[in-house]
Design a protein around this motif. Structure first.
Motif, short mmCIF file in Angstrom:
data_model
loop_
_atom_site.label_atom_id
_atom_site.label_comp_id
_atom_site.label_asym_id
_atom_site.label_seq_id
_atom_site.Cartn_x
_atom_site.Cartn_y
_atom_site.Cartn_z
N VAL A 14 0.84 -1.20 0.00
CA VAL A 14 0.00 0.00 0.00
C VAL A 14 0.87 1.25 0.00
O VAL A 14 0.61 2.22 -0.72
N GLN A 15 1.94 1.23 0.81
CA GLN A 15 2.86 2.37 0.89
C GLN A 15 3.48 2.67 -0.47
O GLN A 15 3.51 3.83 -0.92
N LEU A 16 3.97 1.65 -1.14
CA LEU A 16 4.60 1.85 -2.44
C LEU A 16 3.61 2.37 -3.48
O LEU A 16 3.95 3.27 -4.27
N ALA A 17 2.40 1.83 -3.47
CA ALA A 17 1.39 2.28 -4.43
C ALA A 17 1.03 3.75 -4.21
O ALA A 17 0.92 4.53 -5.17
N LEU A 18 0.86 4.14 -2.95
CA LEU A 18 0.54 5.54 -2.63
C LEU A 18 1.67 6.47 -3.05
O LEU A 18 1.44 7.50 -3.71
N GLU A 19 2.89 6.11 -2.68
CA GLU A 19 4.03 6.98 -3.00
C GLU A 19 4.22 7.13 -4.50
O GLU A 19 4.40 8.24 -5.01
N ASN A 20 4.18 6.02 -5.22
CA ASN A 20 4.41 6.07 -6.67
C ASN A 20 3.30 6.83 -7.38
O ASN A 20 3.57 7.59 -8.32
N GLY A 21 2.06 6.63 -6.94
CA GLY A 21 0.95 7.33 -7.56
C GLY A 21 1.00 8.83 -7.31
O GLY A 21 0.80 9.65 -8.22
N LEU A 22 1.30 9.22 -6.08
CA LEU A 22 1.37 10.64 -5.74
C LEU A 22 2.58 11.31 -6.40
O LEU A 22 2.52 12.49 -6.77
N GLU A 23 3.67 10.56 -6.54
CA GLU A 23 4.82 11.13 -7.26
C GLU A 23 4.45 11.45 -8.71
O GLU A 23 4.81 12.51 -9.24
N LYS A 24 3.72 10.55 -9.35
CA LYS A 24 3.32 10.78 -10.73
C LYS A 24 2.45 12.04 -10.83
O LYS A 24 2.61 12.85 -11.75
N ILE A 25 1.54 12.21 -9.88
CA ILE A 25 0.67 13.39 -9.89
C ILE A 25 1.48 14.67 -9.74
O ILE A 25 1.28 15.66 -10.47
N LEU A 26 2.42 14.66 -8.81
CA LEU A 26 3.24 15.86 -8.59
C LEU A 26 4.10 16.17 -9.81
O LEU A 26 4.21 17.34 -10.23
N ARG A 27 4.71 15.16 -10.38
CA ARG A 27 5.56 15.40 -11.55
C ARG A 27 4.75 15.89 -12.74
O ARG A 27 5.25 16.65 -13.57
N ALA A 28 3.50 15.48 -12.84
CA ALA A 28 2.64 15.94 -13.93
C ALA A 28 2.31 17.42 -13.82
O ALA A 28 1.95 18.06 -14.81
N ARG A 29 2.45 17.99 -12.63
CA ARG A 29 2.21 19.42 -12.45
C ARG A 29 3.34 20.26 -13.05
O ARG A 29 3.15 21.41 -13.40
N GLY A 30 4.54 19.69 -13.13
CA GLY A 30 5.64 20.41 -13.75
C GLY A 30 6.21 21.54 -12.91
O GLY A 30 6.82 22.47 -13.44
N LYS A 31 6.02 21.47 -11.58
CA LYS A 31 6.52 22.51 -10.69
C LYS A 31 7.38 21.89 -9.59
O LYS A 31 7.26 20.69 -9.30
N PRO A 32 8.26 22.67 -8.95
CA PRO A 32 9.02 22.13 -7.81
C PRO A 32 8.06 21.54 -6.79
O PRO A 32 7.07 22.17 -6.42
N SER A 33 8.36 20.32 -6.33
CA SER A 33 7.39 19.63 -5.49
C SER A 33 8.06 18.77 -4.43
O SER A 33 9.22 18.38 -4.56
N VAL A 34 7.27 18.47 -3.40
CA VAL A 34 7.74 17.64 -2.29
C VAL A 34 6.66 16.63 -1.95
O VAL A 34 5.49 16.99 -1.78
N LEU A 35 7.05 15.37 -1.86
CA LEU A 35 6.15 14.31 -1.40
C LEU A 35 6.53 13.98 0.04
O LEU A 35 7.64 13.50 0.30
N LEU A 36 5.63 14.27 0.97
CA LEU A 36 5.85 13.97 2.39
C LEU A 36 5.24 12.62 2.69
O LEU A 36 4.03 12.42 2.54
N CYS A 37 6.07 11.69 3.13
CA CYS A 37 5.60 10.33 3.40
C CYS A 37 5.46 10.11 4.90
O CYS A 37 6.43 10.28 5.66
N ASP A 38 4.26 9.78 5.32
CA ASP A 38 4.00 9.44 6.72
C ASP A 38 4.51 8.01 6.92
O ASP A 38 3.80 7.05 6.68
N ARG A 39 5.76 7.91 7.30
CA ARG A 39 6.54 6.67 7.36
C ARG A 39 6.92 6.21 5.96
O ARG A 39 6.36 6.68 4.97
N GLY A 40 7.91 5.31 5.90
CA GLY A 40 8.40 4.86 4.61
C GLY A 40 8.69 3.38 4.60
O GLY A 40 8.36 2.65 5.55
N VAL A 41 9.32 2.93 3.56
CA VAL A 41 9.54 1.50 3.35
C VAL A 41 10.26 0.85 4.52
O VAL A 41 9.88 -0.23 4.99
#
Length: 337
Positions: free
Chosen positions: A98-125
């Motif tokens: 679930v963690q990997l799916a959330l992170e990868n999906g949200l990264e794709k959304i942020l990168r699609a915006r084309g702006k400087p971005s930060v993905l904050l992960c509530d815990r990680g792998v």
């Protein structure tokens, strides 16, 4: 930042939308994936809110990947499930997926915006390794194409911020009333906090925020560290002390957790300044290499870290060795390697 074996997001070749073009050129825009972790009642929830607001106010796109275990617990997974033998492995495997799916999906959304971005992960792998034996967790990582702990740790996250539990240093403020998924006593909370710290040990940007100040001071130290990470102005002072040891240490006498890794640096002369955002992750031999730009000294260097477990430690003996002890001073914030 994507894992070594992850493929870039698949695009529809017939589409020329702004989002598709941004995804194709995403490596040209700053993106940071960071973890906020820690022990129970460490201030993680408040920290996520503070950091996200701070970055948005300064022009960053920010999304948060929620804690996977909390999602499962909030949707019917009971602690009674663990009475079934082997359930801990099943649960932690599911949490990781679930963690990997959330992170990868949200990264794709942020990168699609084309702006400087930060993905904050509530815990990680790596948080999951605090709940399973090393062999079991290593097998789970390998099944998901992670070559070793390094690729799941510094190979995936730009920084890790650990919020020490209030039970360690501010016990009078320790409470679990705001988190129904937690049930640890103060003593259990401290023990779990230490296991989580050890799980992330070895990451070059692991920052530990203790309770040596009041809570507001703890949050301010976090904000200053985040600002430094993404290149914003900061008043944070940090000094590094490096000691050359006379001889190789006897690792059998170490009373603290440690990790063994090789660091290889290749220095490159250059004649043209790269962009101000140069600090790009590169992949080589399934390990993590980082390209750094030092404006003051007019050079580039590539640093590659290779994780070595006990079984492979012998390969270092053929090389000339110098052992170093390092100490990082950053106010009351500790960076551990």
């Amino acid at each position: 930042m994507m894992n070594d074996d992850e493929s870039p997001p698949k695009l529809n070749n017939k589409s020329n939308s702004e989002a598709d073009l941004n995804l194709k050129q995403s490596d040209k825009v700053p993106f940071y994936r960071v973890v906020l972790t820690g022990g129970p009642c460490g201030g993680k929830t408040t920290a996520l809110a503070r950091v996200s607001s701070y970055l948005r106010e300064r022009g960053f796109e920010v999304t948060m990947a929620p804690e996977a275990f909390t999602i499962l617990a909030a949707n019917g997974m009971s602690m009674n499930f663990f009475s079934t033998k082997g359930m801990d492995v099943v649960v932690q495997t599911t949490v990781l997926d679930v963690q990997l799916a959330l992170e990868n999906g949200l990264e794709k959304i942020l990168r699609a915006r084309g702006k400087p971005s930060v993905l904050l992960c509530d815990r990680g792998v790596m948080d999951g390794s605090a709940y399973l034996d090393p062999e079991c967790f290593t097998r789970i990582l390998e099944e998901r194409s992670f070559m070793d702990y390094s690729s799941a740790r510094e190979g995936r996250y730009d920084a890790v911020f650990h919020m020490v539990t209030a039970a360690d240093g501010a016990r009078e403020y320790y409470t679990l009333e705001n988190n129904n998924a937690r049930s640890e006593s103060p003593e259990e909370a401290v023990a779990q906090d230490q296991k989580t710290q050890a799980a992330w040990g070895g990451h070059p940007r692991l920052y530990i925020f203790d309770n040596s100040t009041d809570f507001e001071g703890k949050m301010q130290r976090l904000i200053e560290t985040v600002a430094k990470l993404v290149g914003l102005p900061t008043n944070l002072s940090r000094s590094t002390t490096k000691f050359l040891l006379r001889e190789s240490p006897d690792l059998s006498k170490f009373t603290v957790d440690y990790h063994i890794f090789e660091v290889e640096k290749v220095y490159l002369q250059h004649h043209h300044h790269p962009s101000k955002h140069t600090n790009n992750k590169m992949k080589q031999d399934n390990n993590t290499a980082t390209l750094h730009y030092t404006e003051e000294d007019e050079y580039l260097f590539i640093r590659k870290r290779t994780h070595i477990d006990g079984k492979n430690h012998q390969r270092k003996k053929k090389k000339q060795q110098q052992w170093f002890g390092l100490r990082y001073d950053c106010g009351s914030t500790h960076q551990r390697r």
